[in-house]
Design a protein around this motif. Sequence first.
Motif, PDB file in Angstrom:
ATOM      1  N   VAL A  73      35.663  57.912   3.922  1.00 35.96           N
ATOM      2  CA  VAL A  73      37.068  57.604   3.643  1.00 35.96           C
ATOM      3  C   VAL A  73      37.525  58.357   2.391  1.00 35.96           C
ATOM      4  CG1 VAL A  73      38.691  55.784   2.985  1.00 35.96           C
ATOM      5  CG2 VAL A  73      36.966  55.344   4.746  1.00 35.96           C
ATOM      6  N   LEU A  74      36.710  58.282   1.313  1.00 39.81           N
ATOM      7  CA  LEU A  74      37.092  58.910   0.046  1.00 39.81           C
ATOM      8  C   LEU A  74      37.119  60.433   0.171  1.00 39.81           C
ATOM      9  CD1 LEU A  74      35.101  56.780  -2.554  1.00 39.81           C
ATOM     10  CD2 LEU A  74      37.541  56.676  -2.031  1.00 39.81           C
ATOM     11  N   ILE A  75      36.089  60.990   0.791  1.00 38.13           N
ATOM     12  CA  ILE A  75      35.998  62.454   0.890  1.00 38.13           C
ATOM     13  C   ILE A  75      37.123  63.001   1.756  1.00 38.13           C
ATOM     14  CG2 ILE A  75      34.600  64.335   1.843  1.00 38.13           C
ATOM     15  CD1 ILE A  75      32.130  62.600   0.906  1.00 38.13           C
ATOM     16  N   SER A  76      37.398  62.318   2.881  1.00 40.68           N
ATOM     17  CA  SER A  76      38.463  62.799   3.760  1.00 40.68           C
ATOM     18  C   SER A  76      39.819  62.705   3.065  1.00 40.68           C
ATOM     19  CB  SER A  76      38.484  61.996   5.066  1.00 40.68           C
ATOM     20  OG  SER A  76      37.208  61.989   5.644  1.00 40.68           O
ATOM     21  N   SER A  77      40.072  61.580   2.367  1.00 39.97           N
ATOM     22  CA  SER A  77      41.347  61.446   1.663  1.00 39.97           C
ATOM     23  C   SER A  77      41.457  62.497   0.564  1.00 39.97           C
ATOM     24  CB  SER A  77      41.490  60.056   1.042  1.00 39.97           C
ATOM     25  OG  SER A  77      41.112  59.067   1.948  1.00 39.97           O
ATOM     26  N   GLY A  78      40.373  62.701  -0.171  1.00 40.27           N
ATOM     27  CA  GLY A  78      40.375  63.695  -1.247  1.00 40.27           C
ATOM     28  C   GLY A  78      40.670  65.088  -0.710  1.00 40.27           C
ATOM     29  N   THR A  79      40.045  65.410   0.434  1.00 37.60           N
ATOM     30  CA  THR A  79      40.281  66.721   1.037  1.00 37.60           C
ATOM     31  C   THR A  79      41.746  66.870   1.421  1.00 37.60           C
ATOM     32  OG1 THR A  79      38.033  66.638   1.918  1.00 37.60           O
ATOM     33  CG2 THR A  79      39.495  68.297   2.843  1.00 37.60           C
ATOM     34  N   VAL A  80      42.351  65.792   1.930  1.00 37.63           N
ATOM     35  CA  VAL A  80      43.768  65.832   2.301  1.00 37.63           C
ATOM     36  C   VAL A  80      44.618  66.136   1.068  1.00 37.63           C
ATOM     37  CG1 VAL A  80      45.725  64.442   3.088  1.00 37.63           C
ATOM     38  CG2 VAL A  80      43.541  64.300   4.288  1.00 37.63           C
ATOM     39  N   VAL A  81      44.359  65.416  -0.030  1.00 39.85           N
ATOM     40  CA  VAL A  81      45.188  65.571  -1.232  1.00 39.85           C
ATOM     41  C   VAL A  81      45.081  67.003  -1.773  1.00 39.85           C
ATOM     42  CG1 VAL A  81      45.463  64.852  -3.631  1.00 39.85           C
ATOM     43  CG2 VAL A  81      45.065  63.137  -1.849  1.00 39.85           C
ATOM     44  N   ASP A 135      25.183  66.547  -3.639  1.00 40.88           N
ATOM     45  CA  ASP A 135      25.269  65.114  -3.422  1.00 40.88           C
ATOM     46  C   ASP A 135      26.410  64.464  -4.205  1.00 40.88           C
ATOM     47  OD1 ASP A 135      24.472  62.905  -2.049  1.00 40.88           O
ATOM     48  OD2 ASP A 135      22.852  62.353  -3.406  1.00 40.88           O
ATOM     49  N   THR A 136      27.532  65.176  -4.330  1.00 43.54           N
ATOM     50  CA  THR A 136      28.710  64.561  -4.950  1.00 43.54           C
ATOM     51  C   THR A 136      29.881  64.653  -3.968  1.00 43.54           C
ATOM     52  OG1 THR A 136      29.435  66.640  -5.921  1.00 43.54           O
ATOM     53  CG2 THR A 136      28.046  65.222  -7.295  1.00 43.54           C
ATOM     54  N   ARG A 137      30.795  63.688  -4.097  1.00 50.39           N
ATOM     55  CA  ARG A 137      31.976  63.715  -3.217  1.00 50.39           C
ATOM     56  C   ARG A 137      32.861  64.914  -3.547  1.00 50.39           C
ATOM     57  NH1 ARG A 137      32.571  58.034  -5.050  1.00 50.39           N
ATOM     58  NH2 ARG A 137      31.087  56.847  -3.806  1.00 50.39           N
ATOM     59  N   ILE A 138      32.995  65.202  -4.864  1.00 55.17           N
ATOM     60  CA  ILE A 138      33.829  66.335  -5.276  1.00 55.17           C
ATOM     61  C   ILE A 138      33.327  67.624  -4.617  1.00 55.17           C
ATOM     62  CG2 ILE A 138      34.618  67.698  -7.266  1.00 55.17           C
ATOM     63  CD1 ILE A 138      35.456  65.107  -8.096  1.00 55.17           C
ATOM     64  N   GLY A 139      32.011  67.786  -4.595  1.00 59.22           N
ATOM     65  CA  GLY A 139      31.428  68.989  -4.011  1.00 59.22           C
ATOM     66  C   GLY A 139      31.823  69.137  -2.549  1.00 59.22           C
ATOM     67  N   LEU A 140      31.776  68.055  -1.803  1.00 56.01           N
ATOM     68  CA  LEU A 140      32.139  68.132  -0.381  1.00 56.01           C
ATOM     69  C   LEU A 140      33.628  68.389  -0.202  1.00 56.01           C
ATOM     70  CD1 LEU A 140      30.268  65.562   1.865  1.00 56.01           C
ATOM     71  CD2 LEU A 140      30.024  68.020   1.699  1.00 56.01           C
ATOM     72  N   ILE A 141      34.444  67.750  -1.056  1.00 60.47           N
ATOM     73  CA  ILE A 141      35.887  67.979  -0.964  1.00 60.47           C
ATOM     74  C   ILE A 141      36.188  69.457  -1.164  1.00 60.47           C
ATOM     75  CG2 ILE A 141      38.094  67.549  -2.135  1.00 60.47           C
ATOM     76  CD1 ILE A 141      37.083  64.687  -2.674  1.00 60.47           C
ATOM     77  N   LEU A 142      35.495  70.070  -2.133  1.00 61.44           N
ATOM     78  CA  LEU A 142      35.732  71.483  -2.443  1.00 61.44           C
ATOM     79  C   LEU A 142      35.379  72.372  -1.254  1.00 61.44           C
ATOM     80  CD1 LEU A 142      36.648  73.253  -4.791  1.00 61.44           C
ATOM     81  CD2 LEU A 142      34.249  73.549  -5.396  1.00 61.44           C
ATOM     82  N   ILE A 143      34.183  72.169  -0.668  1.00 61.77           N
ATOM     83  CA  ILE A 143      33.779  73.068   0.425  1.00 61.77           C
ATOM     84  C   ILE A 143      34.581  72.781   1.687  1.00 61.77           C
ATOM     85  CG2 ILE A 143      31.787  71.726   1.240  1.00 61.77           C
ATOM     86  CD1 ILE A 143      30.367  74.440   1.685  1.00 61.77           C
ATOM     87  N   ASN A 144      34.982  71.530   1.906  1.00 59.39           N
ATOM     88  CA  ASN A 144      35.874  71.247   3.040  1.00 59.39           C
ATOM     89  C   ASN A 144      37.169  72.035   2.913  1.00 59.39           C
ATOM     90  OD1 ASN A 144      34.232  69.460   4.404  1.00 59.39           O
ATOM     91  ND2 ASN A 144      35.162  67.633   3.514  1.00 59.39           N
ATOM     92  N   SER A 145      37.634  72.178   1.655  1.00 61.69           N
ATOM     93  CA  SER A 145      38.919  72.841   1.429  1.00 61.69           C
ATOM     94  C   SER A 145      38.903  74.301   1.861  1.00 61.69           C
ATOM     95  CB  SER A 145      39.311  72.757  -0.044  1.00 61.69           C
ATOM     96  OG  SER A 145      39.308  71.410  -0.447  1.00 61.69           O
TER      97      SER A 145
END
Lengths: 273, 294
Positions: A73-81, A135-145
Amino acid sequence: MILSRREKFVCYAVTYLFALFLLAPIVWMLSTSFKGQLAIFQKPPSLFTEFTFQNYAAVLSDPQFLHAFWNSVLISSGTVVVSVALAVPAAYGLSHLTGGRRAGFLSWVLLVRAAPGMIYVLPYYLAYSQIGLIDTRIGLILINSVFTIPLAIWIVIPFFDAIPHEIEEAAIIDGATRFQTMTRIAIPLAAPGIASTAILIFIFAWNEFLFALTLTRFEARTAAVSILSYMAYEGTEWGKVAAAGALILLPVLCFSILIRKYLVQTTAGGVKG
Amino acid sequence: MHSSRLRGYGLYILPTFLVLATITIVPLFVTFTVSLFLIDVTSGLPPVWQGFYNYVSLLSDSRFLNSLVVTAELIFIPVALQLLFGLALAICLRERLAGTRWMRILFLLPAVIPPAVSGLVWKLFVIPGAGGLAWLSGLLGIDLDIDLLSMPATALATVVVASTWVGTPFVALILLSGIETIGKDQYESATLDGATWWQTHRYISIPTLAPIIRTVVVFRILEALAIFPIIFVLTGGGPAGATEPVNFYAYVTGFDYLQIDYAASMIVLFFLAMMAFCSPFLVQIARSAEGGAR
């Protein structure tokens, strides 16, 4: 067109056989999710032998699964923002460009979106190991972007293109700055497009598997990857796998029904009629 | 629009452009650099320059050559099937027969299912003797008790079926939206001239759809190149590499065997091949999206 009976029969046969092919595996997963461990390996199998909620109860009381679900939920929302914040101004700017520069930028954006994820995994793994983003949410948000920013630019541009430029010119004549024209005029007019883009990005990030598999271990593990923990060497707990699969599918299903009007055009990412 | 006004919009594009360039182009250079060094992650020794040694090794690596064949199989067979079935479905759904409208919504499903879930949906379906496939064949009176994923040919077939399952409905919906832009009168006048139902589609629908078909095929091929979660969940590349495409071999080499330099060289070749094949099409697609430019 008026069809003969034979042609009608062909149409029904083609569509219904395919619908059966489409639905059968999903229905089977749902039926498995309501079965106990014994019924799952019963031979010959049957669609509904018993009806129990024990798999769902087990999955929903598993702190690891809940943690992973919340991460998703957090990673997907973060990627959206992140993606919307960066893509919307760029799409607005690009929709005011013409000719070679616009086409050049768009081709590049499309190439980035088209590249297989495997290309990015290794360098990101190395870089994240150095700077502590494994293993961080920020890291996944970045690469998803890497994928979702181009996707968002590509989808939002036509919505800005559709705004008649007289409206924006009138705003500028009335003394609005270009930034105000974007925030007060263009973005509200393109809002439905931006909203459906946001949902699409959410679905992308929610479904993402490769990056989450390679760049997370426990802390930032997402729901899609967490199913693997039920597929252990000592014997897969198929009931839990099926229940977890159904639970992960649920939010995506709700969202896609919400944007079904846009889904075909947008997931095509540039397929135009 | 005046050029002075135009310049102002650069400010809106530039920050995103810089971010995107950093997060996409820099990693590609890192991968290329890594592929030129001997890197031993387990011992922690400093990297040793080895030039194009990895690339030369790839040419005689039978597992790599096998993965190229598998990649080709997993691209051409599923994409051909997706196009064939997608076209047939689009033509049938166009008729809006009673009882087929709901399928337009059903068809959205595989396109949005998390790929990892698609993999396990199929894994559950083919559980030997106890899965949905055994149940369905039991209804037809056949006692099917074999492990499809244990034999190379059937494992590959299962991956092909799963990948066709994921892609076909989406192809059907895109072609359907294309077919529905063709005017009714075109079909009617052809029918008046004595054309059969089949002929109207053969000579009107398919030629009109040609540009859409080309675009769809490019995107499906790209999608097929990136196939990973389904294979990871369903077969793990096995048995004996029968379902191991290049990107899966690269993943195993890099993350299981920890030979990151060797994996990097595979990825670089994979990327270059992809670019060579796709960029002309993608540039063309981007140019055709000029439509709304003011």
